[in-house]
Write a protein that holds these residues in place. Sequence first.
Motif, PDB file in Angstrom:
ATOM      1  N   ILE A 365       0.842  -1.202   0.000  1.00  0.00           N
ATOM      2  CA  ILE A 365       0.000   0.000   0.000  1.00  0.00           C
ATOM      3  C   ILE A 365       0.874   1.248   0.000  1.00  0.00           C
ATOM      4  N   GLU A 366       1.927   1.244   0.814  1.00  0.00           N
ATOM      5  CA  GLU A 366       2.843   2.393   0.850  1.00  0.00           C
ATOM      6  C   GLU A 366       3.512   2.586  -0.507  1.00  0.00           C
ATOM      7  N   HIS A 370       3.028   5.818  -2.820  1.00  0.00           N
ATOM      8  CA  HIS A 370       4.196   6.643  -3.162  1.00  0.00           C
ATOM      9  C   HIS A 370       4.385   6.763  -4.674  1.00  0.00           C
ATOM     10  N   GLU A 371       4.249   5.647  -5.380  1.00  0.00           N
ATOM     11  CA  GLU A 371       4.473   5.651  -6.829  1.00  0.00           C
ATOM     12  C   GLU A 371       3.225   6.038  -7.620  1.00  0.00           C
ATOM     13  N   ARG A 372       2.083   6.092  -6.937  1.00  0.00           N
ATOM     14  CA  ARG A 372       0.811   6.460  -7.573  1.00  0.00           C
ATOM     15  C   ARG A 372       0.511   5.572  -8.786  1.00  0.00           C
ATOM     16  N   ARG A 373       0.612   4.290  -8.581  1.00  0.00           N
ATOM     17  CA  ARG A 373       0.304   3.340  -9.637  1.00  0.00           C
ATOM     18  C   ARG A 373      -0.249   2.062  -9.019  1.00  0.00           C
ATOM     19  N   THR A 374      -0.980   1.329  -9.833  1.00  0.00           N
ATOM     20  CA  THR A 374      -1.600   0.083  -9.378  1.00  0.00           C
ATOM     21  C   THR A 374      -0.570  -1.042  -9.344  1.00  0.00           C
ATOM     22  N   LEU A 375      -0.562  -1.795  -8.231  1.00  0.00           N
ATOM     23  CA  LEU A 375       0.336  -2.946  -8.094  1.00  0.00           C
ATOM     24  C   LEU A 375      -0.498  -4.226  -8.119  1.00  0.00           C
ATOM     25  N   GLY A 403      -6.254  15.846  -6.356  1.00  0.00           N
ATOM     26  CA  GLY A 403      -5.016  15.167  -6.680  1.00  0.00           C
ATOM     27  C   GLY A 403      -4.365  14.482  -5.506  1.00  0.00           C
ATOM     28  N   LEU A 404      -4.950  14.548  -4.336  1.00  0.00           N
ATOM     29  CA  LEU A 404      -4.389  13.887  -3.163  1.00  0.00           C
ATOM     30  C   LEU A 404      -5.002  12.498  -3.002  1.00  0.00           C
ATOM     31  N   LEU A 405      -4.294  11.647  -2.225  1.00  0.00           N
ATOM     32  CA  LEU A 405      -4.765  10.285  -2.017  1.00  0.00           C
ATOM     33  C   LEU A 405      -6.051  10.303  -1.196  1.00  0.00           C
ATOM     34  N   ALA A 406      -7.116   9.637  -1.717  1.00  0.00           N
ATOM     35  CA  ALA A 406      -8.372   9.517  -0.976  1.00  0.00           C
ATOM     36  C   ALA A 406      -8.429   8.183  -0.243  1.00  0.00           C
TER      37      ALA A 406
END
Length: 622
Positions: A365-366, A370-375, A403-406
Amino acid sequence: MGEARDVEADEELEELLGFLRDARGFDFTGYKRSSLGRRIRKRMSDVEADTYADYRDRLETNADEFNALFNTILINVTSFFRDPDAWTFLQREVVPELLAETGAEEEIRVWSAGCSSGEEAYSLAIMFAEAIGVDEALNRVKIYATDVDEEALRDARSGLYTAKALEPLAPELRDTYFEQNGTRFSFRTDLRRRVIFGRHDITRDAPISRLDLLVCRNALMYFNVEAQRQIIDRFHFALRERGFLFLGKAEMLLNDADRFEVLSMRQRAFRRRPGDAGPPYHSAPAKLRVGLGSEKLTTAARSRQLRDLILDANPAPAIAVDGEGAAVLINAQARAQFGLTSNDIGRPFQDLEISYRPVELRSLIEQATHERRTLRVNGAERRVGEEIQYFDILIQPLMGANGLLAATNITFTDVTVSTQLKAENKRVREDLETAYEELQSTNEELETTNEELQSSIEELETTNEELQSTNEELETTNEELQSGNEELETMNEEMRTRTEELDEARAFLEGVVTSIAAGVVVLDKDLRVKSWNRGAMDMWGLRPDEVIDEPFFSLDFGLPTEMLRPAVEKCLESGKRTAPSRISAVNRIGRPITCNVLCSPFDRHNGGVVLLLEADRNDSND
C-alpha cells in the motif's frame, strides 16, 4: 586492477548519461556504449577532461558545453539521395506500388525519422514531385521530418544549402527545385511548406501514425538491441497496413518476419504485414472523485446504501483503506472470505490479519501510494486448515479531485480453481511425457540430427548478428571519419585562404621595399643580412643572393661597415632609432660619395635593425 578501473569508468559513464537525461532531457541510455563512449571521450579530450566526473563538473559550470557535446554525439552525416542505388529502388519499386494502393484524392503521409539537416526530407519531396508532378504533390504529400538535434533542425528549416551539398543532384533537378540565394541555394518555397520539421525522440516520444512510408536511415545502428526493438515496435505501430519501411544500409530486421515483409534486403526495404498494430500506450486509470455535496441527508443516505449494496454485490472480496491507514470499506465477500465483520470498519488496517496474510499488504500500500500506480500480486497462497486458496491481489490508489490520495482499494480475485487446474494440467503433461518416452527413444536419431541442424542454424544466426554488429560499428566509424574529413577540408580551405593573403602581403611589402630609391638593408639579431633591396644593389653593386644570410660586417663593398657598428649595437640595445651617421664611401662605379646612414629597430621582440643608406644629393648629382 584493470577490470576494476573499467567497471568504475562504466559506472561514471552511466552517471553522466543520467545527468544528461535529467538536466537537458536527452536520453542516451539506449545508445550503444562503445560508440557513445568513444564520442564522449573525443569531446573530453578536446576540453582536456581526464575523467567522466571532471567532464560532468565542466557541464555544470559551462552551459554552452552541452551543445558542443550533443553535436559531437549526434553525428549529422547526410546528403541528398544518399546511397543512390537504394533511392533508385525506392523510386522504381516502392513509390509506384504505394501510389497504386493510395486513392487519387488520399493524402500521402511520410515520416523522415532522424532527418539531420534536412537533405533526406527534401529528397523525399523531390522524389514524390517527380513521381506525381509538383502540383499534385502540393495537394497530397505531407512529409514529417524529425530529429533530436535542435541545431540540425534549424539548418533544415532554413532550406539553404551550398553548391557542394547539391552536387549529388542532377543539374535539371537542382534548377527545378532550388533557387540561388546569394552564395547558397534555397529549396523552392511552395514545396517547402509540405515538409514539417519538429523535434522528436524516437526512443521516448509517441510516433506519428497512419504512415504510408517511414524512412529512418543509419539511425538505429547507434542504439543497443533492446532500444532497437522498442523503436521497431513504434515504427510498426506508426505504419498503416501494407505501409513501407526504408532503413539504412547498416540496418536490417532479423527477427520480425511475422510483422514485416522483405522487399529488398540489399536495399533495406520492408513492408508492414496486415494485422492489428496494438497501440503501445494506455490511458491513465480513472481517478475516484471525492467531494462533499449539498444534497439532503436522505439523498446522501440513499446513495451510501446504494453504494454498499453495489459493493456487497461485487463477487470479488474488496477492502478500502483511507490515507490514515484505517479500513473504511469491507464488502460482504471480504467479510465472508476472511472472517471479518462490520465492526472491523474503522479499525487500523494493520490490526487485521488480512494485512499480512496471505501477503504483506502494508508495504505494498505504501509503495502504490508513493508511486501512484496500481500494483498486482499474482498467486498469493493462503492456507485455511487443510485447504489452500490462491488469490490475485490488486492494490489500487484512489485519487481525489484535488489530486491527493483519498483511499487505497484492495481487490482479491480467487484463482484457486485455475491454479489447481494448472497444477493438474502439469501433472497430466508429465504423465504424457512419460508415456511418450518409448516413442522419444525411437526418434532419438532424428532428434539428434535435428538438434545438430538447429545448432548450425543458431551458430549461423549468431555469426550473422555479430557481422551485423560489426557492420554497424564500421558504418559508425565511417561516418565519424567522414565528419572529421569534412572538418579537415574546412580547415584546409581556411589555411589556403590565409596563405594567399600572406603571399599578397609579402608581395606588397617586397614591392614597397623594392620601389624605395635609397638602399634598405635589414639585419637580424645576429647581424646577418635578411633583406637587400634594389637601391642597395644599385648603390654598392652586390646582388641579394650574394649577401643574404651573410654577416653584414664581414661584407666587402664600398662602405666601411665597421664605422657603423657602434650605431647598430646601440640601436639593438636601446630599441630606438639612432641619429644619422655620415660616412665617406665608394659606390659601385668607384666614385667617392658621402653616405647618410640611419639605424632603426626592426623587431623589438626578436631583435633586428633596418639600415637606410642614402648618398648626399651633391654626390648623386655628380
